[in-house]
Design a protein around this motif. Structure first.
Motif, PDB file in Angstrom:
ATOM      1  N   ARG A  42      28.404  38.272  35.854  1.00  0.00           N
ATOM      2  CA  ARG A  42      29.384  39.364  35.854  1.00  0.00           C
ATOM      3  C   ARG A  42      30.367  39.269  37.015  1.00  0.00           C
ATOM      4  O   ARG A  42      31.558  39.504  36.834  1.00  0.00           O
ATOM      5  CB  ARG A  42      28.621  40.689  35.924  1.00  0.00           C
ATOM      6  CG  ARG A  42      29.469  41.899  36.064  1.00  0.00           C
ATOM      7  CD  ARG A  42      29.840  42.432  34.703  1.00  0.00           C
ATOM      8  NE  ARG A  42      30.461  43.725  34.871  1.00  0.00           N
ATOM      9  CZ  ARG A  42      31.679  43.995  34.447  1.00  0.00           C
ATOM     10  NH1 ARG A  42      32.369  43.087  33.820  1.00  0.00           N
ATOM     11  NH2 ARG A  42      32.199  45.166  34.638  1.00  0.00           N
ATOM     12  N   TRP A  43      29.885  38.950  38.235  1.00  0.00           N
ATOM     13  CA  TRP A  43      30.728  39.043  39.415  1.00  0.00           C
ATOM     14  C   TRP A  43      30.911  37.752  40.195  1.00  0.00           C
ATOM     15  O   TRP A  43      31.930  37.575  40.841  1.00  0.00           O
ATOM     16  CB  TRP A  43      30.175  40.087  40.385  1.00  0.00           C
ATOM     17  CG  TRP A  43      30.258  41.475  39.876  1.00  0.00           C
ATOM     18  CD1 TRP A  43      31.352  42.096  39.361  1.00  0.00           C
ATOM     19  CD2 TRP A  43      29.201  42.418  39.823  1.00  0.00           C
ATOM     20  NE1 TRP A  43      31.038  43.370  39.003  1.00  0.00           N
ATOM     21  CE2 TRP A  43      29.721  43.608  39.275  1.00  0.00           C
ATOM     22  CE3 TRP A  43      27.867  42.391  40.201  1.00  0.00           C
ATOM     23  CZ2 TRP A  43      28.949  44.737  39.094  1.00  0.00           C
ATOM     24  CZ3 TRP A  43      27.103  43.521  40.018  1.00  0.00           C
ATOM     25  CH2 TRP A  43      27.648  44.675  39.467  1.00  0.00           C
TER      26      TRP A  43
ATOM     27  N   PRO B 164      39.050  34.490  38.528  1.00  0.00           N
ATOM     28  CA  PRO B 164      39.687  35.796  38.702  1.00  0.00           C
ATOM     29  C   PRO B 164      40.069  36.440  37.370  1.00  0.00           C
ATOM     30  O   PRO B 164      39.969  37.646  37.213  1.00  0.00           O
ATOM     31  CB  PRO B 164      40.929  35.483  39.544  1.00  0.00           C
ATOM     32  CG  PRO B 164      40.589  34.230  40.271  1.00  0.00           C
ATOM     33  CD  PRO B 164      39.680  33.460  39.340  1.00  0.00           C
ATOM     34  N   VAL B 165      40.469  35.627  36.389  1.00  0.00           N
ATOM     35  CA  VAL B 165      40.822  36.168  35.079  1.00  0.00           C
ATOM     36  C   VAL B 165      39.583  36.750  34.396  1.00  0.00           C
ATOM     37  O   VAL B 165      39.625  37.832  33.827  1.00  0.00           O
ATOM     38  CB  VAL B 165      41.467  35.068  34.192  1.00  0.00           C
ATOM     39  CG1 VAL B 165      41.688  35.559  32.781  1.00  0.00           C
ATOM     40  CG2 VAL B 165      42.756  34.593  34.816  1.00  0.00           C
TER      41      VAL B 165
ATOM     42  N   PRO C  26      36.170  34.506  46.343  1.00  0.00           N
ATOM     43  CA  PRO C  26      35.131  35.300  47.015  1.00  0.00           C
ATOM     44  C   PRO C  26      33.708  34.971  46.554  1.00  0.00           C
ATOM     45  O   PRO C  26      32.784  35.711  46.846  1.00  0.00           O
ATOM     46  CB  PRO C  26      35.509  36.723  46.618  1.00  0.00           C
ATOM     47  CG  PRO C  26      36.107  36.574  45.252  1.00  0.00           C
ATOM     48  CD  PRO C  26      36.859  35.268  45.308  1.00  0.00           C
ATOM     49  N   GLU C  27      33.535  33.846  45.879  1.00  0.00           N
ATOM     50  CA  GLU C  27      32.248  33.506  45.272  1.00  0.00           C
ATOM     51  C   GLU C  27      31.080  33.504  46.258  1.00  0.00           C
ATOM     52  O   GLU C  27      30.035  34.090  45.989  1.00  0.00           O
ATOM     53  CB  GLU C  27      32.371  32.139  44.606  1.00  0.00           C
ATOM     54  CG  GLU C  27      31.100  31.599  44.035  1.00  0.00           C
ATOM     55  CD  GLU C  27      31.297  30.193  43.543  1.00  0.00           C
ATOM     56  OE1 GLU C  27      30.734  29.272  44.161  1.00  0.00           O
ATOM     57  OE2 GLU C  27      32.008  30.021  42.539  1.00  0.00           O
ATOM     58  N   ALA C  28      31.237  32.858  47.394  1.00  0.00           N
ATOM     59  CA  ALA C  28      30.131  32.748  48.350  1.00  0.00           C
ATOM     60  C   ALA C  28      29.735  34.117  48.892  1.00  0.00           C
ATOM     61  O   ALA C  28      28.541  34.426  48.997  1.00  0.00           O
ATOM     62  CB  ALA C  28      30.497  31.810  49.492  1.00  0.00           C
ATOM     63  N   LEU C  29      30.705  34.953  49.217  1.00  0.00           N
ATOM     64  CA  LEU C  29      30.400  36.293  49.714  1.00  0.00           C
ATOM     65  C   LEU C  29      29.722  37.127  48.636  1.00  0.00           C
ATOM     66  O   LEU C  29      28.727  37.820  48.905  1.00  0.00           O
ATOM     67  CB  LEU C  29      31.668  36.990  50.207  1.00  0.00           C
ATOM     68  CG  LEU C  29      31.480  38.432  50.673  1.00  0.00           C
ATOM     69  CD1 LEU C  29      30.520  38.489  51.861  1.00  0.00           C
ATOM     70  CD2 LEU C  29      32.817  39.050  51.023  1.00  0.00           C
TER      71      LEU C  29
END
Length: 180
Positions: free
Chosen positions: A152-153, A158-159, A87-90
């Motif tokens: 942070r996000w 994912p880990v 989900p990196e790009a979003l």
């Protein structure tokens, strides 16, 4: 053959090298940010003195959106070195949208709440106020927010998102042993 980063580190005083290596992600982020700051300034000035002459907040917003795309590529490929999966790009888009808002709020306050604009001040004072509020204060606050949010996000595995810990690739420092 040493990498460009290793060649640059070789020129840094030896006492600073451990700090730079330990905080390499931050250093790279700041280098990307510095380049994007210059690019944002150039685009903002060009827009403010041409097609968006009476819309400084829009000019800064457009300049920031353009350089955000550049920032994404450079941060993903170099500063945070991620593969771009998940989900990196979003997440980047969401964080960047919030950061763009953070970036333009000081300029909007300066112009419209504090009335630091013509005819209340001179054209020179207006431009200085615009630069200080939008480019300096806005960019600084947005930069702090972006670094925190990206680390942070966005640019995590994912880990790491589930269990944030120390930056990968570094062993924990050894604890001193008690000597009898």
């Amino acid at each position: 053959m040493p990498s460009p980063t290793q060649r640059a580190l070789a020129r840094v005083p030896a006492r600073l090298r451990p700090f730079l290596v330990r905080h390499r992600r931050l250093v790279k982020y700041l280098l990307v940010g510095s380049g994007c700051f210059v690019l944002t300034t150039v685009i903002d000035v060009e827009l403010k003195f041409t097609v968006l002459a009476h819309q400084p907040v829009t000019a800064l917003t457009v300049a920031t959106v353009v350089t955000t795309a550049v920032s994404y590529v450079l941060n993903r490929r170099w500063a945070f070195r991620t593969d771009g999966r998940g989900p990196e790009a979003l997440l980047f888009l969401l964080v960047s949208a919030a950061a763009i808002g953070v970036n333009v709020v000081p300029l909007a306050l300066s112009r419209y709440a504090l009335d630091l604009r013509e005819p209340y001040v001179t054209a020179f004072q207006q431009e200085v106020a615009d630069f200080l509020s939008g480019m300096v204060v806005g960019t600084f606050v947005a930069m702090l927010f972006r670094f925190w949010a990206m680390q942070r996000w966005v640019f995590t595995s994912p880990v790491e998102r589930a269990h944030p810990g120390p930056e990968p690739g570094y062993a924990a420092p050894e604890m001193p042993r008690d000597v009898p």
